[in-house]
Design a protein around this motif. Structure first.
Motif, PDB file in Angstrom:
ATOM      1  N   VAL A 166       0.885  -1.127  -0.113  1.00  0.00           N
ATOM      2  CA  VAL A 166       0.095   0.142   0.122  1.00  0.00           C
ATOM      3  C   VAL A 166       0.956   1.132   0.058  1.00  0.00           C
ATOM      4  CG1 VAL A 166      -1.838   1.365   1.171  1.00  0.00           C
ATOM      5  CG2 VAL A 166      -1.764  -1.117   1.219  1.00  0.00           C
ATOM      6  N   ALA A 167       2.062   1.262   0.944  1.00  0.00           N
ATOM      7  CA  ALA A 167       2.610   2.349   0.845  1.00  0.00           C
ATOM      8  C   ALA A 167       3.592   2.575  -0.499  1.00  0.00           C
ATOM      9  CB  ALA A 167       3.774   2.076   1.869  1.00  0.00           C
ATOM     10  N   ALA A 168       3.935   1.513  -1.138  1.00  0.00           N
ATOM     11  CA  ALA A 168       4.537   1.569  -2.428  1.00  0.00           C
ATOM     12  C   ALA A 168       3.654   2.014  -3.696  1.00  0.00           C
ATOM     13  CB  ALA A 168       5.327   0.410  -2.779  1.00  0.00           C
ATOM     14  N   ALA A 169       2.051   1.888  -3.439  1.00  0.00           N
ATOM     15  CA  ALA A 169       1.352   2.045  -4.579  1.00  0.00           C
ATOM     16  C   ALA A 169       0.774   3.707  -4.291  1.00  0.00           C
ATOM     17  CB  ALA A 169       0.234   1.251  -4.114  1.00  0.00           C
ATOM     18  N   ASP A 170       1.047   4.136  -3.258  1.00  0.00           N
ATOM     19  CA  ASP A 170       0.810   5.475  -3.233  1.00  0.00           C
ATOM     20  C   ASP A 170       1.979   6.620  -3.005  1.00  0.00           C
ATOM     21  OD1 ASP A 170      -0.315   8.149  -2.165  1.00  0.00           O
ATOM     22  OD2 ASP A 170       0.129   7.765  -0.337  1.00  0.00           O
ATOM     23  N   PRO A 171       2.121   7.067  -4.269  1.00  0.00           N
ATOM     24  CA  PRO A 171       3.336   8.032  -4.616  1.00  0.00           C
ATOM     25  C   PRO A 171       3.677   9.188  -3.807  1.00  0.00           C
ATOM     26  CG  PRO A 171       2.199   7.373  -6.649  1.00  0.00           C
ATOM     27  CD  PRO A 171       1.185   7.093  -5.314  1.00  0.00           C
ATOM     28  N   VAL A 172       2.442   9.797  -3.194  1.00  0.00           N
ATOM     29  CA  VAL A 172       2.420  10.856  -2.609  1.00  0.00           C
ATOM     30  C   VAL A 172       3.241  10.921  -1.058  1.00  0.00           C
ATOM     31  CG1 VAL A 172       1.012  12.561  -1.589  1.00  0.00           C
ATOM     32  CG2 VAL A 172       0.167  11.624  -3.518  1.00  0.00           C
ATOM     33  N   GLY A 173       3.125   9.768  -0.607  1.00  0.00           N
ATOM     34  CA  GLY A 173       3.891   9.393   0.826  1.00  0.00           C
ATOM     35  C   GLY A 173       2.989  10.054   1.970  1.00  0.00           C
ATOM     36  N   ASP A 174       1.626  10.075   1.642  1.00  0.00           N
ATOM     37  CA  ASP A 174       0.577  10.782   2.581  1.00  0.00           C
ATOM     38  C   ASP A 174       0.255  10.112   3.907  1.00  0.00           C
ATOM     39  OD1 ASP A 174      -1.272  12.119   3.904  1.00  0.00           O
ATOM     40  OD2 ASP A 174      -2.231  12.693   2.106  1.00  0.00           O
ATOM     41  N   PRO A 175       0.706  10.314   4.921  1.00  0.00           N
ATOM     42  CA  PRO A 175       0.359   9.307   6.162  1.00  0.00           C
ATOM     43  C   PRO A 175      -1.153   9.203   6.263  1.00  0.00           C
ATOM     44  CG  PRO A 175       2.317  10.682   6.786  1.00  0.00           C
ATOM     45  CD  PRO A 175       1.506  11.264   5.206  1.00  0.00           C
ATOM     46  N   GLY A 176      -1.901  10.083   5.962  1.00  0.00           N
ATOM     47  CA  GLY A 176      -3.059  10.186   6.381  1.00  0.00           C
ATOM     48  C   GLY A 176      -3.937   9.033   5.374  1.00  0.00           C
ATOM     49  N   PRO A 189      14.688   4.289  -3.263  1.00  0.00           N
ATOM     50  CA  PRO A 189      13.766   4.445  -4.246  1.00  0.00           C
ATOM     51  C   PRO A 189      13.664   2.886  -4.839  1.00  0.00           C
ATOM     52  CG  PRO A 189      14.857   6.153  -4.634  1.00  0.00           C
ATOM     53  CD  PRO A 189      15.791   5.447  -3.395  1.00  0.00           C
ATOM     54  N   LEU A 190      14.712   2.102  -4.899  1.00  0.00           N
ATOM     55  CA  LEU A 190      14.645   0.863  -5.381  1.00  0.00           C
ATOM     56  C   LEU A 190      13.792  -0.031  -4.417  1.00  0.00           C
ATOM     57  CD1 LEU A 190      17.957   0.146  -7.005  1.00  0.00           C
ATOM     58  CD2 LEU A 190      15.696   0.383  -8.135  1.00  0.00           C
ATOM     59  N   ALA A 191      13.992   0.132  -3.258  1.00  0.00           N
ATOM     60  CA  ALA A 191      13.182  -0.697  -2.196  1.00  0.00           C
ATOM     61  C   ALA A 191      11.562  -0.453  -2.521  1.00  0.00           C
ATOM     62  CB  ALA A 191      13.362  -0.284  -0.745  1.00  0.00           C
ATOM     63  N   ARG A 192      11.239   0.772  -2.765  1.00  0.00           N
ATOM     64  CA  ARG A 192       9.890   1.050  -3.224  1.00  0.00           C
ATOM     65  C   ARG A 192       9.459  -0.006  -4.424  1.00  0.00           C
ATOM     66  NH1 ARG A 192       7.021   6.409  -5.049  1.00  0.00           N
ATOM     67  NH2 ARG A 192       4.981   5.512  -5.681  1.00  0.00           N
TER      68      ARG A 192
END
Length: 877
Positions: free
Chosen positions: A256-266, A300-303
């Motif tokens: 889910v974190a990788a699929a959201d490019p914004v990096g918005d915690p909310g 970035p490669l981790a994502r």
């Protein structure tokens, strides 16, 4: 580190700049960005990173960068504030990346009033196109500001926008440093042969050396860990290996974190809650992600590894959850993007929603996003006809953003379906555009346009005729008009009453087959209607026809309308074309100062957009200004870059050498220009051929050129053409009445250069008749006009003739504009008209400090001390 440190030190002292760090993944680019951040004490640091899965969303990375200082947007001029608000989804409209770029520059200028600024852009290879253009624009214009911009970019680059910026390519560690790093990472005995292999295959890549021991056990290392052939593969595989050790809920959280490019915690925590992921998964995932005020992966490669390692079903679940928690009002583009990624299998409802999303994205200037949505929409469409429509719409959008290979593939996909003539015609039209922009072998653009016209002849005659007219314009622009004319004779008959476009098509066919006089009755009234829609769609065609008919008012009027339309729409495609046309018209009117101003503005736009400047107005200016060394250098430079400009250069060479009284050189150039027979400039070259042929003792050639010129000018029935024809006829016949007729026609026209040349030719003839007193009057008038206009070669010729009558011509007073560059002339004029540095900067895509630096140079060159003094200089005002 030295280059980065120097960049930051320079920015601290008010000498801003940019640096692009290039290299393979893991080579240390991100580490250098962190070093820059640590070194920038006292700086405000703003950061953004490109996202592989967000490349289609316009201005996404720029929004990340500017988020901390958006409160300052209220200090910007209204058009700039509007551009940023539209780009960031806070308002509706269609932003242009370069207007957004100048608005971003203004925003940062407001920011650096308090402290210097460091902008860090990681993973620039994944920037969306709109952000890339805006950021490259910004980076080129911070030289006078306390701003440093550092990009990290994986090679090979797909972003030509960044190629012109200063760069630094990072190399791998030397063997000694690599051995030390590996030894620090593996604190256990290691077989020397295995160590050597690891070092050889890692090629000095620091991240590869660090990640290997984390993903491979010591036993595997001791036994000879088999590295993949590429370092990125090594690094990504190491991240995947670490991922496999995590529990399923932690892996889903990371997906889910990788699929959201914004990096918005909310957004992340809402999506996590929706998926029922336990809070304990956060601790397990923390080895790869920092869950702070912004979600950031360790690399970035981790994502990339996390996203690629997830199954299709897991990725779809992640995007579906993110779509469910994304605000459809505040962030419709991102919502549509997540829905696109969550879709599986053909689904008409989702396809229709994607089509609507494409329209929303396009309204925000996101043509790339629209293209991606349309492409996905087509893939999900079941109905064959609707699917073809969406494929062709996607191909058009891909073509608009420069994704030519993707557009070609989409067209090939469309061609596999059962298609009617209208769809086949659309494919031909798109392939014609592709052929024009690619400039590769195979069928040319006009071939495709003519094929489309032929396909549509029965089904849609009006569209067929429009295709023939477009093929005509294309044939004029790239050469090869004759076969287009031959084909256009078979066009369907025009409706009654015909539209202006229909009349132009028929008039062009008549012009090519029956001559100017036959076509005049049709073309002359339409060319004079400068507001007609046919010229709005095809301004180049209208401009060239106006020149062909020697209609200066139409020439100027069409150009002025295109400039006005370009300014109103903010189109950085239309405005430069209009400025180049209007500058050319100003040259022929003898207003060199206005021409220089418009050339400077067009070049500023070209520099901002990364396009090549339109060089033909500079060629016209150089020819009539008459400075041999400058002109010849420009002509050689233009020809070395493109032989397509040879006709313009041949005409200009003829004009230059007629002014310099080098008639054999003028004759050679004019012959070549006329021989081509191209619309517009070939006609303008005819009087140059007449004059050079008369002076070189070739009366037959002069007479033939005069008869052809008369066909053009009699068809146009305009003062400019009739006056030029009259003095050309006087040169051939020696008829004094023809000289008087030329002066009468041109004294009432706006083309001051040609009016002055008429007086010059008349005065020269009078002197040769022994009528010195009469000759002095004409030559004095010619010299004064030519000197005041700045047509130096013709003015010197007039001065020489005056001396031959026994009178000395007054020396030309130095003009302020002679000492300034084109850009300095433009800035001086804008300031003289009352523009502030901020207003001038906005118009020329510069920072206010850069404008002030130019003003200091202007004052130094002209010996001035204040802006007010600029207003008193006549050739500046």
């Amino acid at each position: 580190m030295g280059r980065v440190g120097a960049l930051i030190d320079d920015a601290r002292r008010g000498r801003g700049g940019a640096l692009v760090l290039r290299g393979e993944p893991g080579i240390g680019k991100t580490a250098l960005l962190r070093h820059a951040e640590e070194s920038a004490t006292g700086f405000l640091v703003m950061q953004a990173s490109g996202a592989e899965f967000e490349m289609e969303l316009p201005f996404a990375a720029l929004h990340q960068l500017c988020a901390p200082v958006l409160d300052n947007v209220t200090a910007l001029p209204p058009p700039h504030r509007k551009a940023l608000e539209v780009a960031f989804g806070l308002d509706t409209g269609t932003p242009d990346p370069f207007l957004v770029g100048i608005a971003t520059l203004g925003l940062l200028v407001e920011t650096v009033r308090e402290r210097p600024l460091l902008c860090l852009v990681d993973d620039a290879q994944w920037l969306d196109h709109a952000s890339a253009r805006a950021l490259a624009f910004l980076a080129r214009r911070v030289a006078a500001e306390r701003v440093a911009v550092v990009f990290s970019l994986r090679e090979p680059s797909r972003l030509p926008e960044l190629d012109e910026l200063p760069g630094l390519t990072l190399q791998g560690l030397g063997e000694t440093d690599a051995r030390a790093l590996l030894a620090a990472a593996i604190r256990a005995p290691l077989d020397e042969r295995v160590r050597d292999r690891v070092l050889a295959e890692a090629r000095g890549n620091p991240l590869a050396l660090l990640e290997l021991p984390r993903s491979a056990g010591l036993a595997e290392m001791a036994g000879g860990f088999a590295l993949p052939s590429s370092v990125p593969g090594v690094i990504e595989q190491s991240f995947r290996a670490r991922l496999e050790l995590l529990p399923p809920q932690a892996r889903l959280l990371l997906t889910v974190a990788a699929a959201d490019p914004v990096g918005d915690p909310g957004l992340l925590w809402q999506a996590v809650d929706l998926l029922g992921i336990e809070p304990s998964a956060t601790a397990a995932a923390a080895s790869l992600v920092d869950f702070g005020t912004r979600i950031r992966f360790s690399h970035p490669l981790a994502r990339s590894a996390v996203y690629r390692a997830a199954s299709s079903a897991e990725r779809q679940r992640a995007h579906e959850a993110l779509a469910a928690v994304t605000d459809p009002v505040a962030d419709p583009d991102r919502l549509a993007w997540h829905r696109a990624q969550a879709s599986v299998g053909p689904d008409e409802e989702v396809a229709a929603e994607l089509e609507r999303s494409a329209a929303r994205a396009q309204a925000r200037g996101g043509v790339a996003a629209a293209a991606a949505f349309l492409e996905r929409s087509a893939a999900l469409t079941l109905t064959p006809g609707l699917r073809v429509e969406r494929v062709l719409a996607a191909a058009q959008a891909k073509l608009s953003v420069g994704a030519f290979d993707v557009a070609a593939d989409l067209l090939t996909t469309a061609e596999t379906a059962s298609l009617g003539e209208r769809h086949l015609a659309r494919i031909d039209l798109l392939r014609g555009k592709l052929s024009f922009v690619r400039r590769r072998g195979g069928e040319g653009p006009t071939t495709y346009l003519l094929r489309a016209a032929d396909r549509l002849a029965g089904a849609d005659p009006a569209w067929s005729r429009a295709c023939y007219l477009d093929a005509m314009e294309m044939g004029i622009l790239i050469g090869g008009l004759d076969p287009v004319v031959a084909a256009a004779r078979q066009a369907p008959p025009a409706p009654q009453p015909p539209s202006s476009a229909d009349a132009v098509l028929d008039g062009l066919v008549s012009l090519a087959t029956d001559g100017h006089l036959a076509a005049a009755a049709v073309l002359r009234p339409i060319v004079g209607e400068v507001d007609d829609e046919v010229w709005t769609r095809r301004p180049s065609l209208g401009f060239m026809l106006a020149a062909e008919l020697w209609d200066y008012d139409a020439l100027h009027g069409i150009a002025a309308r295109i400039v006005a339309a370009g300014r109103e729409s903010g189109s950085f495609h239309m405005l430069p074309i209009g400025l180049a046309m209007l500058a050319t018209a100003a040259v022929h009117a003898g207003d060199f100062g206005a021409a220089m101003e418009m050339i400077s503005e067009e070049e500023a736009i070209a520099a901002a957009t990364g396009a090549s400047p339109l060089v033909y107005p500079r060629i016209h200016l150089a020819a009539l200004r008459g400075r041999r060394r400058e002109a010849v250098a420009l002509f050689e430079e233009v020809l070395s870059a493109s032989q397509r400009m040879s006709l313009s250069v041949q005409w200009a060479t003829a004009v230059l050498n007629n002014g310099l009284a080098d008639y054999p050189a003028a004759l050679n150039a004019a012959r070549q220009a006329v021989a081509r027979g191209d619309l517009g400039l070939s006609g303008l070259a005819l009087p140059e051929l007449v004059e050079a042929a008369v002076r070189c003792g070739e009366p037959e050639l002069a007479g033939t050129a005069l008869r052809t010129l008369a066909e053009h000018t009699q068809a146009g029935q305009q003062a400019w053409g009739l006056g030029v024809e009259a003095y050309s006829r006087a040169l051939v016949t020696g008829d004094e009445d023809a000289y008087r007729e030329a002066v009468d026609h041109l004294d009432g026209s706006r083309v001051a250069i040609y009016r002055a040349r008429a007086h010059l030719l008349y005065g020269e003839w009078l002197r040769r008749q022994g009528r010195r007193r009469d000759a002095r009057e004409r030559l004095r008038t010619a010299h004064e006009l030519l000197s005041d206009l700045g047509a130096e070669a013709f003015a010197d010729r007039a001065a020489g003739e005056l001396r031959a009558t026994g009178e000395h011509a007054r020396s030309r007073s130095s003009q302020a504009s002679d000492q300034l560059t084109l850009q300095e002339v433009h800035i001086a004029r804008l300031v003289a008209d009352g523009g502030s540095s901020k207003e001038v900067a906005a118009k020329l895509f510069l920072s206010p400090r850069t404008v002030d630096a130019h003003l200091r140079n202007i004052f130094r060159k002209l010996g001035l001390t204040s802006r007010r003094q600029l207003r008193d200089l006549p050739d500046i005002r």
